[in-house]
Design an enzyme around this catalytic site. Sequence first.
Site, PDB file in Angstrom:
ATOM      1  N   HIS B 457     -38.036  12.453  48.458  1.00 38.96           N
ATOM      2  CA  HIS B 457     -37.839  12.279  47.083  1.00 38.96           C
ATOM      3  C   HIS B 457     -36.242  11.588  46.920  1.00 38.96           C
ATOM      4  O   HIS B 457     -35.130  12.032  46.523  1.00 38.96           O
ATOM      5  CB  HIS B 457     -37.463  13.484  46.100  1.00 38.96           C
ATOM      6  CG  HIS B 457     -38.858  14.397  46.508  1.00 38.96           C
ATOM      7  ND1 HIS B 457     -38.977  15.527  45.994  1.00 38.96           N
ATOM      8  CD2 HIS B 457     -40.327  13.861  46.909  1.00 38.96           C
ATOM      9  CE1 HIS B 457     -40.285  16.100  46.212  1.00 38.96           C
ATOM     10  NE2 HIS B 457     -40.965  15.274  46.795  1.00 38.96           N
ATOM     11  N   VAL B 458     -36.295  10.254  47.242  1.00 44.67           N
ATOM     12  CA  VAL B 458     -35.189   9.591  47.113  1.00 44.67           C
ATOM     13  C   VAL B 458     -34.875   9.274  45.590  1.00 44.67           C
ATOM     14  O   VAL B 458     -35.708   8.526  44.977  1.00 44.67           O
ATOM     15  CB  VAL B 458     -34.933   8.359  47.929  1.00 44.67           C
ATOM     16  CG1 VAL B 458     -33.604   7.628  47.918  1.00 44.67           C
ATOM     17  CG2 VAL B 458     -35.233   8.679  49.303  1.00 44.67           C
TER      18      VAL B 458
END
Lengths: 168, 523
Positions: B457-458
């Site tokens: 989850h950047v």
Amino acid sequence: MSGTAALFSRREALRLGLLATLLPSTAAATASGGSLKGPDRALFGALAPVLLAGALPTGDDRPAAIAAVVAGVERAVAGLPLSTQAELRQLFDLLGFAPTRLLLTGLWDDWPEVSPERLEAFLSDWRQSRLGLLRVAYFALHELVFAAWYGDPQSWPRIGYPGPPELT
Amino acid sequence: MTGLLPGPHNVFDGSAIADDLHLAADVAVVGSGAGGAMAAEVLARAGLEVVLVEEGGYNQAADFTLKEADAYQELYQESAGRKTADKAISLLQGRTVGGSTTVNWTTSFRTPAQTLAHWAEVWNVVGLGPGDLAPWFAALEQRLGIEPWDYEPNPNNAALARGARRLGWRHGVISRNVRGCQDLGYCGLGCPVDAKQSMLLTAVPGVLAAGATLLTRVRAERVLQRRGRVRGLECRALERRGIRPNGHRAMITARHVVAAGGAIGSPGLLLRSGLPDPHHRLGKRTFLHLVNVSTALMPEPVRAFEGAPQSIYSDHFLWPGGGKLGYKLEVPPVHPLLGATVFRLHGRLHAEMMARFADTQAMIALMRDGFNTHEPGGTVRLRDDGSPELDYRLNGRLEDGLKRAYLSMAELQFAAGAESVLPQHTEAQPYRSWPEAREGISQLAMAAHHAGLFSAHVMGGCAMGQNTKQAVVDSRGRHHQVEGLSVLDGSLFPTSLGVNPQLTIFALASKLATELARELGGS
């Protein structure tokens, strides 16, 4: 992470860069070349039986399994971004050239001549090293070898993985 | 258009072009993932001419072999081996039509109200409160089949539920974006039965049906602008494997550009474009939901490679109070290639762990980073070759969160019946009991490269907000300094979320693109 591993922080890359100045000019000059070279294959051919001790077959099929790991590493490296390939090339060249290999691992002999015990000792040193650089290098080699073997269906029966479902 | 080899509909594969391309459109959208596909569909359906640019290939159900060795190379950024600059954190991001939605594990949460309130209060985000987003969430949940998983959780998730129940920890059932799911467990390698309601199956077909053009294996190089107004987008076509440019360019003249290439790709594109950034906000405050991992051996087979990968979660430690970093507990699917690389051992010990692969239960903790001034996040910057990389460092707060998370995961795994627990850390060993694990984990140093760290989850890097000193874009996703440029993906987030991000990105992109379409004269 089928192959993976980009390697070094900037500061550490500088240190490595200094080490790389010790490389013969031919090795340095090919630093942007293809995937694996002869000495790299020798490196992975020597590391695979140690990293994968207890996992590789022990019968007549052992040499083919080791060759499959080396081929898997080669495919994985070829699929990585060029910047990562360049970092790996630097690591492989440092490990392929005896003087720099000696500095980094304490090993002078060419990879096929090094005993499994001494390979195990250098890998364990790197894994626990106080130098982030060597821990990173350890996990780069680790990831390439374990991804190559456990991505290969011939490794699956031993671990109870049935493979992907057959879809009708 | 010259030199095009047309695919089905209006899809063009950049690796097959024989000449430079020159296209004209109202809007060029970069990235076909959760943000880009949703935005492109809204814009195209409003009658605007849209070109959607995707760096990956157009891989569909029939192309998914369900083999990790194929899938990571074909469907993920950097063969699923993308890493932070110091190589301490592995980053899983999709690179294929549909982006990460094609390969994610289908977990769908609405944005927590606490997160939206924090954005309004601290980051000057306006018009995006829970009430503003609720109708968008409701419509998307309906469209994408998002409902709580109604079937038995697989044994990997069941262990999370069992441990949490025995300890009295809050936990719940995860909602998933699936229709007719066959519970195969291979979501991360591309859904082979078209059950996952990813962008590949929903918004991308919508984009094409509305007459827009999709370019695949084409990398957006820079946003073209003159005197603060966007003129278009310059792109490079890639060879088949998506590693090297093939020498051809795609030049798209457009009056608006939407950046939606993910929270490394979007800041990277804007950095390469040399756009004004007077307060040095671009690429800053990148968050990860930094993940650590704990595996356990169970007395019964777990077979964590089968069944819906994520169906149970625990938020017991997500909002802990007392100024501490919170974390969410979930489980990952476990397949052999990725699973083998996660064990930070080698030789006999590694082989022994893998011999019990089918009995292995795995837990992950996701750090809710970015809500405290001592959680500055990472920075996206450019390498010498122009490719983006993320510099994200550990600090005392993160290390404290990681250590508490290792403890929580081990405690839960023993409560669920584990024979032994192995935190994925170079100094850890398999612990036989909770007291032994508690003692062992308290001794672990959290320095980089010892803890195995991940992120799928950047987020952040082009933060939104009304204050130009804090944010790259405003609360509508419009660039503060450049006319005709929007950011509509997870890089908008001023902090992480505390939940898996796809539904938040769908909702923001749909809502903000609807407002953009109106402004650009769409119907």
